[in-house]
Scaffold this motif. Structure first.
Motif, PDB file in Angstrom:
ATOM      1  N   ASN A  17      20.355   4.169  -1.743  1.00  0.00           N
ATOM      2  CA  ASN A  17      20.855   2.922  -2.342  1.00  0.00           C
ATOM      3  C   ASN A  17      19.904   1.754  -2.079  1.00  0.00           C
ATOM      4  O   ASN A  17      19.691   0.903  -2.939  1.00  0.00           O
ATOM      5  CB  ASN A  17      22.253   2.617  -1.803  1.00  0.00           C
ATOM      6  N   TYR A  18      19.342   1.729  -0.884  1.00  0.00           N
ATOM      7  CA  TYR A  18      18.387   0.679  -0.524  1.00  0.00           C
ATOM      8  C   TYR A  18      17.146   0.743  -1.424  1.00  0.00           C
ATOM      9  O   TYR A  18      16.699  -0.285  -1.958  1.00  0.00           O
ATOM     10  CB  TYR A  18      18.008   0.832   0.950  1.00  0.00           C
ATOM     11  N   CYS A  19      16.593   1.940  -1.600  1.00  0.00           N
ATOM     12  CA  CYS A  19      15.389   2.075  -2.432  1.00  0.00           C
ATOM     13  C   CYS A  19      15.685   1.709  -3.887  1.00  0.00           C
ATOM     14  O   CYS A  19      14.846   1.102  -4.551  1.00  0.00           O
ATOM     15  CB  CYS A  19      14.827   3.494  -2.356  1.00  0.00           C
ATOM     16  N   ARG A  21       0.790  -1.225   0.000  1.00  0.00           N
ATOM     17  CA  ARG A  21       0.000   0.000   0.000  1.00  0.00           C
ATOM     18  C   ARG A  21       0.824   1.279   0.000  1.00  0.00           C
ATOM     19  O   ARG A  21       0.377   2.299  -0.456  1.00  0.00           O
ATOM     20  CB  ARG A  21      -0.893   0.024   1.242  1.00  0.00           C
ATOM     21  N   TYR A  22       2.037   1.193   0.534  1.00  0.00           N
ATOM     22  CA  TYR A  22       2.713   2.455   0.849  1.00  0.00           C
ATOM     23  C   TYR A  22       3.585   2.986  -0.288  1.00  0.00           C
ATOM     24  O   TYR A  22       4.000   4.125  -0.262  1.00  0.00           O
ATOM     25  CB  TYR A  22       3.544   2.278   2.126  1.00  0.00           C
ATOM     26  N   ILE A  23       3.889   2.144  -1.293  1.00  0.00           N
ATOM     27  CA  ILE A  23       4.699   2.643  -2.410  1.00  0.00           C
ATOM     28  C   ILE A  23       3.754   2.877  -3.589  1.00  0.00           C
ATOM     29  O   ILE A  23       3.271   1.917  -4.194  1.00  0.00           O
ATOM     30  CB  ILE A  23       5.824   1.651  -2.786  1.00  0.00           C
ATOM     31  N   GLY A  32       9.269 -10.580  -1.239  1.00  0.00           N
ATOM     32  CA  GLY A  32       9.317  -9.123  -1.377  1.00  0.00           C
ATOM     33  C   GLY A  32       7.911  -8.595  -1.514  1.00  0.00           C
ATOM     34  O   GLY A  32       7.012  -9.335  -1.956  1.00  0.00           O
ATOM     35  N   VAL A  33       7.723  -7.328  -1.157  1.00  0.00           N
ATOM     36  CA  VAL A  33       6.367  -6.767  -1.237  1.00  0.00           C
ATOM     37  C   VAL A  33       5.900  -6.514  -2.676  1.00  0.00           C
ATOM     38  O   VAL A  33       4.763  -6.112  -2.890  1.00  0.00           O
ATOM     39  CB  VAL A  33       6.172  -5.489  -0.380  1.00  0.00           C
ATOM     40  N   GLY A  34       6.744  -6.775  -3.646  1.00  0.00           N
ATOM     41  CA  GLY A  34       6.301  -6.771  -5.041  1.00  0.00           C
ATOM     42  C   GLY A  34       5.528  -8.048  -5.366  1.00  0.00           C
ATOM     43  O   GLY A  34       4.957  -8.180  -6.459  1.00  0.00           O
ATOM     44  N   ILE A  37      11.442  -6.476  -7.485  1.00  0.00           N
ATOM     45  CA  ILE A  37      11.890  -7.590  -6.638  1.00  0.00           C
ATOM     46  C   ILE A  37      11.897  -7.211  -5.159  1.00  0.00           C
ATOM     47  O   ILE A  37      11.870  -8.083  -4.294  1.00  0.00           O
ATOM     48  CB  ILE A  37      13.269  -8.160  -7.061  1.00  0.00           C
ATOM     49  N   GLN A  38      11.919  -5.897  -4.866  1.00  0.00           N
ATOM     50  CA  GLN A  38      11.887  -5.405  -3.485  1.00  0.00           C
ATOM     51  C   GLN A  38      12.846  -6.186  -2.575  1.00  0.00           C
ATOM     52  O   GLN A  38      14.019  -6.272  -2.873  1.00  0.00           O
ATOM     53  CB  GLN A  38      10.440  -5.385  -2.958  1.00  0.00           C
ATOM     54  N   SER A  39      12.310  -6.798  -1.515  1.00  0.00           N
ATOM     55  CA  SER A  39      13.209  -7.390  -0.518  1.00  0.00           C
ATOM     56  C   SER A  39      13.919  -8.662  -0.974  1.00  0.00           C
ATOM     57  O   SER A  39      14.820  -9.135  -0.282  1.00  0.00           O
ATOM     58  CB  SER A  39      12.437  -7.685   0.767  1.00  0.00           C
ATOM     59  N   ILE A  40      13.539  -9.208  -2.109  1.00  0.00           N
ATOM     60  CA  ILE A  40      14.292 -10.371  -2.603  1.00  0.00           C
ATOM     61  C   ILE A  40      15.724  -9.935  -2.911  1.00  0.00           C
ATOM     62  O   ILE A  40      16.668 -10.726  -2.804  1.00  0.00           O
ATOM     63  CB  ILE A  40      13.596 -11.004  -3.831  1.00  0.00           C
ATOM     64  N   ARG A 100       9.484   5.371   7.470  1.00  0.00           N
ATOM     65  CA  ARG A 100       9.877   4.347   8.429  1.00  0.00           C
ATOM     66  C   ARG A 100      11.330   3.931   8.248  1.00  0.00           C
ATOM     67  O   ARG A 100      12.070   3.749   9.208  1.00  0.00           O
ATOM     68  CB  ARG A 100       9.031   3.093   8.219  1.00  0.00           C
ATOM     69  N   ASN A 101      11.721   3.763   6.989  1.00  0.00           N
ATOM     70  CA  ASN A 101      13.110   3.368   6.736  1.00  0.00           C
ATOM     71  C   ASN A 101      14.079   4.474   7.172  1.00  0.00           C
ATOM     72  O   ASN A 101      15.156   4.177   7.695  1.00  0.00           O
ATOM     73  CB  ASN A 101      13.307   3.007   5.265  1.00  0.00           C
ATOM     74  N   PHE A 102      13.684   5.737   6.977  1.00  0.00           N
ATOM     75  CA  PHE A 102      14.516   6.838   7.487  1.00  0.00           C
ATOM     76  C   PHE A 102      14.610   6.762   9.010  1.00  0.00           C
ATOM     77  O   PHE A 102      15.685   6.944   9.585  1.00  0.00           O
ATOM     78  CB  PHE A 102      13.931   8.197   7.075  1.00  0.00           C
TER      79      PHE A 102
HETATM   80  N1  GLN Z   1      11.319  -1.541  -0.138  1.00  0.00           N
HETATM   81  C1  GLN Z   1      10.453  -2.191   0.807  1.00  0.00           C
HETATM   82  C2  GLN Z   1      10.503  -1.478   2.130  1.00  0.00           C
HETATM   83  O1  GLN Z   1      11.540  -1.080   2.547  1.00  0.00           O
HETATM   84  C3  GLN Z   1      10.871  -3.601   0.934  1.00  0.00           C
HETATM   85  C4  GLN Z   1      10.079  -4.364   1.917  1.00  0.00           C
HETATM   86  C5  GLN Z   1       9.767  -5.755   1.459  1.00  0.00           C
HETATM   87  O2  GLN Z   1       9.813  -6.105   0.292  1.00  0.00           O
HETATM   88  N2  GLN Z   1       9.363  -6.564   2.399  1.00  0.00           N
HETATM   89  O3  GLN Z   1       9.519  -1.280   2.788  1.00  0.00           O
END
Ligand code: GLN
Length: 304
Positions: free
Chosen positions: A187-189, A25-27, A257-259, A61-64, A163-165
């Protein structure tokens, strides 16, 4: 074994799960993905690839990506990493802040966001644009030249990374971040916004099923002990606070991953990746997990 037939059966069985749950939901751009997609790929160490459904559609791929950044950091700094990140399941949501404060800035594991940010920090100390090293590794492993970062998605994610910040600032306050908060979050994003298909991800992860050696060309990515340990961490922590349930239902090292992607390692045999965009409460793909559960049920390919 007729793997194609098995994948076809799995795809038919998971139809009721497709679209179940919620899109991340958040991205913002991730809320615009068609939720009714499903694909799965099975890659065997002999080079055979089996696919079904949308297995060749690219997704975020997000968190993968955290599996591959961890592999790079392990190869670079080895056991030193464990002075800054733990190896225990968190039992908490992937973006939780509570444990990090209680445990004085040492993240539970490298797959929750806090731990992944420390891993990105380690890589960033060696390369200021650390996501480029991850992309290069993925291109080499999957043998695909045009694996790219979705820059618009990365920028949108950075914009809403409150949140990540917060996590990164806590890490910095506890002295567990060497680079600037802004650089690490950037870099993470960017790393999370790499887009790949199930087929590409399965091929890229095959070294984890093969004792750390890439199946194409034989490049050693990790030594066999390190590869085993990445798998162990995936089994314990790769699906966050759903890891216990995932072990119960599937029983393979995994990273979600959230994708909507879920990647699993079948040690000695190969890898599989399932994708469907809608997520359960832990942020794992509903139909993706259901597909892997069904796949293991039919094949018996669990590590337990
Ligand atoms: N980029 C996402 C985040 O930081 C990754 C989280 C995920 O895939 N679980 O919120």
């Amino acid at each position: 074994v007729n793997y194609q037939r098995i994948l076809d059966d799995v795809a038919a069985d998971v139809v009721p799960f497709i679209g179940k749950g919620n899109l991340a939901r958040y991205i913002p751009p991730l809320t615009k993905v068609d939720p009714n997609q499903f694909g799965m790929a099975l890659f065997l160490l002999d080079g055979r690839l089996f696919t079904v459904g949308d297995a060749n559609v690219r997704f975020s791929i997000q968190s993968i990506s955290k599996v591959f950044s961890l592999a790079l950091a392990s190869a670079r700094v080895g056991d030193e990493l464990w002075s800054r990140v733990g190896r225990e399941p968190s039992g908490a949501p992937y973006n939780s802040l509570i444990q990090l404060e209680e445990e004085r800035g040492k993240p539970r594991n490298p797959f929750i966001n806090a731990g992944a940010l420390v891993v990105v920090d380690v890589l960033s100390s060696h390369c200021p644009r650390s996501e480029e090293v991850v992309v290069e590794l993925l291109r080499r492993l999957a043998q695909v030249d045009d694996i790219e970062i979705d820059v618009a998605l990365a920028e949108a994610a950075r914009e809403v990374s409150h949140r990540n910040f917060a996590i990164a600032h806590l890490l910095k306050d506890f002295g567990n971040l060497r680079n600037s908060v802004d650089n690490v979050i950037r870099n993470y994003c960017y790393q999370c916004s790499i887009t790949m298909s199930c087929s590409e991800l399965a091929a890229a992860a095959a070294f984890l099923a093969a004792g750390g050696i890439a199946t194409n060309g034989g490049e050693r990515i990790l030594d066999s002990g390190q590869a085993k340990r990445v798998n162990a961490l995936m089994a314990g922590c790769g699906t966050y606070d759903g890891a216990g349930d995932f072990a119960y239902r599937v029983g393979l090292p995994a990273k979600s991953g959230v994708g909507g992607g879920v990647l699993v390692v079948i040690p000695g045999l190969g890898t599989a990746c399932a994708w469907s965009p809608t997520l359960d409460a832990s942020g794992n793909s509903s139909a993706g997990v259901a597909a892997l559960e069904r796949f293991v049920k039919i094949t018996g390919l669990s590590i337990y």
